[in-house]
Design a protein around this motif. Structure first.
Motif, PDB file in Angstrom:
ATOM      1  N   SER A 124     110.495  34.608  30.837  1.00  0.00           N
ATOM      2  CA  SER A 124     110.371  34.597  32.293  1.00  0.00           C
ATOM      3  C   SER A 124     109.117  33.885  32.783  1.00  0.00           C
ATOM      4  CB  SER A 124     110.348  36.030  32.827  1.00  0.00           C
ATOM      5  OG  SER A 124     109.111  36.662  32.518  1.00  0.00           O
ATOM      6  N   PRO A 184     112.962  38.529  26.884  1.00  0.00           N
ATOM      7  CA  PRO A 184     113.053  37.992  28.246  1.00  0.00           C
ATOM      8  C   PRO A 184     111.738  38.043  29.027  1.00  0.00           C
ATOM      9  CG  PRO A 184     114.931  39.407  27.784  1.00  0.00           C
ATOM     10  CD  PRO A 184     113.955  39.614  26.670  1.00  0.00           C
ATOM     11  N   TYR A 204     119.846  38.473  30.660  1.00  0.00           N
ATOM     12  CA  TYR A 204     118.787  39.428  30.987  1.00  0.00           C
ATOM     13  C   TYR A 204     117.714  38.742  31.821  1.00  0.00           C
ATOM     14  CZ  TYR A 204     120.869  42.344  27.344  1.00  0.00           C
ATOM     15  OH  TYR A 204     121.732  43.094  26.584  1.00  0.00           O
ATOM     16  N   GLU A 205     117.126  39.505  32.738  1.00  0.00           N
ATOM     17  CA  GLU A 205     116.095  38.970  33.610  1.00  0.00           C
ATOM     18  C   GLU A 205     115.088  40.072  33.950  1.00  0.00           C
ATOM     19  OE1 GLU A 205     118.190  37.753  37.105  1.00  0.00           O
ATOM     20  OE2 GLU A 205     118.590  39.816  37.767  1.00  0.00           O
ATOM     21  N   PRO A 206     113.870  39.696  34.377  1.00  0.00           N
ATOM     22  CA  PRO A 206     112.900  40.713  34.774  1.00  0.00           C
ATOM     23  C   PRO A 206     113.416  41.518  35.972  1.00  0.00           C
ATOM     24  CG  PRO A 206     111.805  38.625  34.379  1.00  0.00           C
ATOM     25  CD  PRO A 206     113.285  38.337  34.376  1.00  0.00           C
ATOM     26  N   ILE A 208     113.217  45.011  32.151  1.00  0.00           N
ATOM     27  CA  ILE A 208     114.238  43.968  32.061  1.00  0.00           C
ATOM     28  C   ILE A 208     115.584  44.565  32.460  1.00  0.00           C
ATOM     29  CG2 ILE A 208     115.483  42.418  30.487  1.00  0.00           C
ATOM     30  CD1 ILE A 208     112.615  41.534  31.081  1.00  0.00           C
TER      31      ILE A 208
END
Length: 284
Positions: A162, A158, A121-123, A112
């Motif tokens: 996702s 996250p 936050y994102e992959p 992440i």
């Protein structure tokens, strides 16, 4: 099938915590400590290239934490996922699968990242499925007080949000039939249902050791980390695995050993001990 070593950045941990009840005078023979009692640790991830599938095993700590956080672990950013992947001819967008042996921050933090604006936050691997197992996921998302500091919400929540989260099938302690390109041993001493990949290439078995055997210095059975939630269970799991590894000639890939990349072990009158050491260039 090919496998590559992906270095995600060295760091340091307290030597006493890494060796539990074993006296410092013994463990410093293999893992020397600095003036703060800290020992060097690697974050050696593994990349499996198999036909149209590119699977990354573990991701190190990542880069999204604060300078204060990284200061606790003396993080060395000489290596990181991007530069290591680039060295092998790949980028994050090439990764089809990320397999996490377990969700402690030094193994999953890099899965992440912060967004380009730093506001969410994102992959870090936008095109990849992210694999864990349901038992460990429940353990990590409902953490006990002992492990809570190792299961960071910003590393874990996250993944589910996702839509990239996938659970590995788990029907026994040793799973030969699963959706990955390798067999999986499930162990519970370090944490609930940590997964140990067994990768078969050209008649050889390579085992990615995660925290069942963090360094070559941990081979003797009593050398169990203070971090393990069930140290007596680790003893049994280590003994069974190391005897099998010595008998069958497994090649053990060490995730946290900064000095030894791959080892074999042998039977001796004192129990299983280190046999030979190799680099990835020696074997792969």
């Amino acid at each position: 099938m090919k496998i590559h070593s992906i270095e995600a950045g060295n760091f340091k941990l307290d030597g006493g915590a890494m060796f539990g009840v074993v006296p410092k005078s013994l463990w410093t023979r293999t893992n020397p400590a600095d003036s703060n009692n800290m020992i060097d640790m690697a974050a050696r991830c593994l990349l499996i290239e198999n036909r149209d599938r590119l699977t990354l095993l573990d991701t190190g700590m990542g880069k999204k934490q604060s300078e204060k956080f990284f200061g606790y672990y003396y993080m060395d950013h000489k290596y990181d996922l991007d530069s290591s992947l680039k060295e092998k001819g790949f980028s994050r967008d090439d990764i089809t699968d990320v397999f996490l042996t377990h969700l402690h921050f030094d193994h999953c933090g890099g899965v992440i990242q912060k967004s380009s604006k730093g506001d969410f936050y994102e992959p870090a691997f936008a095109k990849a499925e992210i694999h864990t197992n349901s038992s460990h996921w429940k353990w990590a998302t409902e953490p006990n007080a002992r492990e809570k500091a190792s299961f960071l919400k910003e590393n874990i929540n996250p993944i589910e949000e996702s839509g990239q989260l996938k659970f590995i099938s788990q029907n026994s302690s040793y799973e030969k039939q699963n959706e990955m390109d390798f067999d999986i041993l499930f162990v519970d001493g370090h944490t609930e249902k940590m997964m140990i990949p067994h990768i078969h290439i050209d008649g050889k078995t390579f085992v990615y050791m995660a925290d069942l055997l963090p360094t070559a210095g941990h081979i003797p059975l009593p050398y169990v980390m203070g971090y393990d939630t069930r140290p007596l269970l680790t003893l049994g799991e280590k003994e069974k695995f190391l005897n099998e590894a010595a008998t069958k000639g497994y090649y053990l890939i060490l995730e946290h050993d900064p000095y030894n990349e791959i080892i074999t072990v042998k039977h001796t009158e004192k129990g299983v001990r280190l046999d030979k050491t190799f680099t990835f260039k020696d074997l792969l």
